[in-house]
Design a protein around this motif. Structure first.
Motif, short mmCIF file in Angstrom:
data_model
loop_
_atom_site.label_atom_id
_atom_site.label_comp_id
_atom_site.label_asym_id
_atom_site.label_seq_id
_atom_site.Cartn_x
_atom_site.Cartn_y
_atom_site.Cartn_z
N ALA A 193 0.85 -1.18 0.00
CA ALA A 193 0.00 0.00 0.00
C ALA A 193 0.89 1.24 0.00
O ALA A 193 1.88 1.29 0.74
N VAL A 194 0.57 2.21 -0.85
CA VAL A 194 1.37 3.44 -0.96
C VAL A 194 0.43 4.62 -1.14
O VAL A 194 -0.77 4.46 -1.35
N THR A 195 1.01 5.80 -1.05
CA THR A 195 0.29 7.03 -1.41
C THR A 195 1.04 7.69 -2.55
O THR A 195 2.26 7.90 -2.46
N LEU A 196 0.33 8.00 -3.63
CA LEU A 196 0.91 8.69 -4.78
C LEU A 196 0.66 10.18 -4.63
O LEU A 196 -0.46 10.60 -4.32
N LYS A 197 1.69 10.96 -4.86
CA LYS A 197 1.58 12.41 -4.66
C LYS A 197 2.17 13.15 -5.85
O LYS A 197 3.20 12.75 -6.40
N PHE A 198 1.50 14.26 -6.25
CA PHE A 198 1.98 15.06 -7.38
C PHE A 198 1.48 16.48 -7.22
O PHE A 198 0.49 16.75 -6.53
N THR A 199 2.14 17.41 -7.89
CA THR A 199 1.79 18.83 -7.78
C THR A 199 0.59 19.18 -8.64
O THR A 199 0.21 18.44 -9.55
N THR A 200 0.02 20.33 -8.35
CA THR A 200 -1.10 20.85 -9.17
C THR A 200 -0.64 21.08 -10.60
O THR A 200 -1.34 20.75 -11.56
N ALA A 201 0.57 21.64 -10.79
CA ALA A 201 1.08 21.94 -12.14
C ALA A 201 1.28 20.68 -12.96
O ALA A 201 1.13 20.70 -14.19
N ALA A 202 1.62 19.56 -12.29
CA ALA A 202 1.86 18.31 -13.02
C ALA A 202 0.56 17.62 -13.43
O ALA A 202 0.57 16.74 -14.29
N ASN A 203 -0.56 18.03 -12.82
CA ASN A 203 -1.86 17.41 -13.08
C ASN A 203 -2.61 18.22 -14.13
O ASN A 203 -3.25 19.22 -13.84
N ARG A 204 -2.49 17.80 -15.38
CA ARG A 204 -3.08 18.57 -16.50
C ARG A 204 -4.41 17.94 -16.92
O ARG A 204 -4.46 16.74 -17.23
N ILE A 205 -5.45 18.74 -16.89
CA ILE A 205 -6.82 18.26 -17.08
C ILE A 205 -7.28 18.63 -18.49
O ILE A 205 -7.18 19.79 -18.92
N TYR A 206 -7.79 17.63 -19.22
CA TYR A 206 -8.14 17.80 -20.63
C TYR A 206 -9.59 17.45 -20.91
O TYR A 206 -10.17 16.55 -20.28
N ALA A 207 -10.14 18.11 -21.94
CA ALA A 207 -11.43 17.71 -22.49
C ALA A 207 -11.29 16.37 -23.19
O ALA A 207 -10.23 16.08 -23.75
N ILE A 208 -12.34 15.56 -23.18
CA ILE A 208 -12.31 14.28 -23.88
C ILE A 208 -13.50 14.17 -24.84
O ILE A 208 -14.41 14.97 -24.81
#
Length: 359
Positions: free
Chosen positions: A344-359
């Motif tokens: 079991a782990v926790t994955l962590k990333f910044t807001t800038a690295a999380n890019r949200i796209y239309a599909i």
């Protein structure tokens, strides 16, 4: 004041059957001296674009300019472009020297000048001393170098390459990529290079035009292309991504399981829209299980793949999502401490690295 482009496509379209457009409304400037790659899947329009530039295909509509002058109806042999193809296209009955000299013979260059230029071209591609060999006695990599020397020997202002390294094995292909880029630096000639291999495009290019369904989806330098994909297609085609599907709420994607992950709304999606978030695997940090500040996602390691210099973790994040992919650099000190299957782990990333796209 910007420098005028060497090549300009203006409103170019191409159809073979009069119904389906292979290239749609192409507007593209190619700058003098740059290494531009046309990247995309099969049928995306990249090779057709190169063939129209070479003169082997004619646009259905629109115009192609070279140095500000229209060349749409100029035959290929009068465009003075060097061409390199995947299959080398060497004359089997001619020696290496005769193959390389062929464009000079056609142009009626004097024999002594031919000899000087052939020697220079073969020296550039590290084939000095092989002038009298026949192509059948050369390896695939050497044959490709001969084809490149032949394309450069008459000092063209533009060299067009259509998947030229596609027939080579992985190690040789990667070696040739570096050599091609170095040659481009030395000569300052404009290279236009077609490939479906995104790693190849990133390695060699100054700029990349990503094609899909006849359109350029994004035209950018390699760093911008990788770090800031313009849409969901580019994000998926150029490099790897962990993809999460959910609903847009404010500046965040909310997953079906309730996790709220802040990100960058790249395409200006509307509140409540179904969207996908893309995070590069190397931008994801792995922590022990438990709450974290900022974007974090509980996960279970389902597979660990050893790549020598890094580990690839495939992690189950639940909520009907595809497995998250995480890239962990690996050193000797890390070997005993890295996560294992079932952890079991926790994955962590910044807001800038999380890019949200239309599909």
């Amino acid at each position: 004041m910007s420098t005028p482009p060497l090549v300009r496509f203006a409103g170019v379209q191409k159809t073979y059957d009069g119904m389906q457009l292979v290239v749609r409304q192409l507007d593209l400037d190619i700058q003098r001296g740059e290494f531009l790659s046309l990247l995309g899947p099969s049928g995306s329009g990249k090779t057709t674009t190169l063939m129209m530039l070479a003169g082997f295909e004619s646009p259905t509509s629109g115009e192609i300019f070279l140095d500000g002058k229209p060349i749409t109806h100029t035959p290929p042999h009068k465009r003075n472009f060097g061409m390199v193809f995947q299959n080398y296209a060497l004359f089997p009955h001619l020696t290496v020297g005769q193959n390389v000299a062929y464009p000079l013979t056609v142009r009626k260059v004097p024999k002594d000048e031919q000899a000087r230029r052939v020697h220079k071209a073969l020296d550039m591609v590290r084939l000095a001393g092989m002038t009298d060999r026949l192509p059948a006695r050369l390896s695939g990599g050497q044959q490709q170098r001969v084809a490149l020397a032949r394309a450069l020997v008459f000092e063209p202002e533009l060299v067009l390459m259509d998947e030229p390294l596609g027939a080579l094995d992985k190690q040789l292909r990667e070696h040739m990529q570096i050599e091609l880029k170095e040659l481009h630096h030395q000569l300052g000639v404009t290279f236009v290079y077609v490939t479906h291999d995104q790693s190849e495009a990133l390695t060699m290019s100054d700029r990349v035009a990503v094609f899909n369904e006849g359109f350029i989806q994004q035209l950018a330098d390699v760093e911008s292309l990788y770090e800031h994909p313009a849409n969901r297609f580019v994000a998926g085609f150029v490099g790897d991504s962990t993809v999460l599907r959910g609903t847009l709420q404010g500046d965040a994607i909310v997953l079906p399981g309730g996790a709220r992950l802040a990100g960058v709304n790249v395409n200006g999606c509307a509140e409540g829209a179904t969207v996908e978030a893309c995070i590069r695997p190397e931008r994801i940090a792995v922590h022990p299980p438990g709450p974290q500040e900022g974007n974090h996602l509980p996960a279970t390691v389902s597979r660990v793949i050893y790549h020598g210099d890094h580990l690839r973790l495939l992690c189950d994040v639940g909520s009907g999502q595809r497995e998250a992919s995480v890239k962990l650099p690996l050193t000797r000190e890390d070997e005993r401490r890295h996560p294992h299957e079932g952890d079991a782990v926790t994955l962590k990333f910044t807001t800038a690295a999380n890019r949200i796209y239309a599909i």
